[in-house]
Design an enzyme around this catalytic site. Structure first.
Site, PDB file in Angstrom:
ATOM      1  N   LYS A 155       5.568 -34.160 -17.355  1.00  0.00           N
ATOM      2  CA  LYS A 155       4.361 -33.502 -17.827  1.00  0.00           C
ATOM      3  C   LYS A 155       3.954 -34.008 -19.204  1.00  0.00           C
ATOM      4  CE  LYS A 155       3.684 -30.734 -14.268  1.00  0.00           C
ATOM      5  NZ  LYS A 155       3.951 -29.293 -14.245  1.00  0.00           N
ATOM      6  N   ARG A 204      12.017 -28.782 -10.225  1.00  0.00           N
ATOM      7  CA  ARG A 204      11.221 -29.653  -9.352  1.00  0.00           C
ATOM      8  C   ARG A 204      11.018 -30.969 -10.095  1.00  0.00           C
ATOM      9  NH1 ARG A 204       5.801 -30.942  -8.716  1.00  0.00           N
ATOM     10  NH2 ARG A 204       5.060 -31.158  -6.556  1.00  0.00           N
TER      11      ARG A 204
END
Length: 257
Positions: A201, A236
């Protein structure tokens, strides 16, 4: 949970698994590395992403799910659409990963009807607009209240089990993301398991000056090991094999002498 995006436009690996052969090869590598679950998605939810029709999404994911069904790994379908979730569960998926957090009541009814668990994620807005000036009075309280309320709604209609995902990077600034990661012990203290998905991210770029998403796996591991130590049930990740290795070492360190 290993990420398998069968899309042409996901933010860090778009197109890499767009062919069935490439998707299955990557899936089986992750399975052999020891991942618990594969999260298969046919629609990008990166910031600014445009939605795709349900039939396009199904054309992308169903051949992969059908080929992997019975292949020794749990399958999650990453979708916003109840009709896609229903078809994926019929094809062999075990869990629905809904980044809209079950805002569509039909998604909850689909999971209840199939006897399938759901992962409910918090997102402010929707993918096209979620990073346009996200704002909260108290991000930890607001995300927690939303997730617990949606979990109660899911259980009320008969969904058998629920995972909660605070939605790192989905309608949040760097400060919002850090506040949620620091507050994970509070969220994981409840009755429902928590999934954390910080893989590659943008906050890693902000923290460590890593502009290319594919170069952010070391930062991802740091965030996900923090999540594991804070009680998260699942992380994840794109770099699935590296995560299995790191989490096994972490588990050994945490075992009592």
């Amino acid at each position: 949970m290993g990420i398998l995006n069968v899309t042409p436009d996901s933010f860090s690996d778009g197109g890499r698994h767009f062919s069935l052969d490439a998707a299955l090869a990557s899936a089986r590598q992750m399975r052999d590395a020891g991942v618990l679950m594969l999260d298969i998605g046919g629609e990008s939810t990166r910031p600014g992403a445009e939605p795709v029709p349900a039939n396009t999404e199904l054309d992308r994911i169903l051949p992969v799910i059908q080929a992997l069904s019975g292949d020794g790994v749990l399958i999650s379908v990453d979708t916003l659409k109840p009709e896609v979730a229903q078809a994926a569960l019929r094809a062999g998926a075990h869990l629905v990963n809904d980044v809209s957090g079950g805002r569509d009541p039909e998604m909850l009814r689909v999971c209840a009807g199939a006897g399938a668990p759901i992962c409910l994620m918090h997102m402010q807005g929707e993918p096209r607009t979620m990073q346009h000036h996200p704002s909260y009075d108290d991000v930890v309280a607001e995300v927690s209240t939303f997730l617990h309320g949606q979990a109660a709604a899911a259980r009320a209609v008969g969904v058998p089990d629920v995972l909660l995902d605070p939605g790192i990077g989905f309608g949040k600034t760097l400060e919002h993301n850090l506040a949620l990661l620091r507050a994970l012990p509070q969220l994981t203290d409840g009755p429902d398991g928590v999934l954390v998905g910080a893989s590659r991210k943008r906050l890693i770029d902000y923290l460590a000056d890593v502009p290319l998403a594919e170069d952010r796996d070391p930062g991802t591991l740091a965030l996900h090991l923090h999540a594991a130590r804070s009680g998260a049930a699942l992380v994840r990740a794109h770099a699935a094999a590296a995560h299995v290795q790191a989490l096994r070492v972490q588990r050994a360190l945490d075992l009592p002498q």
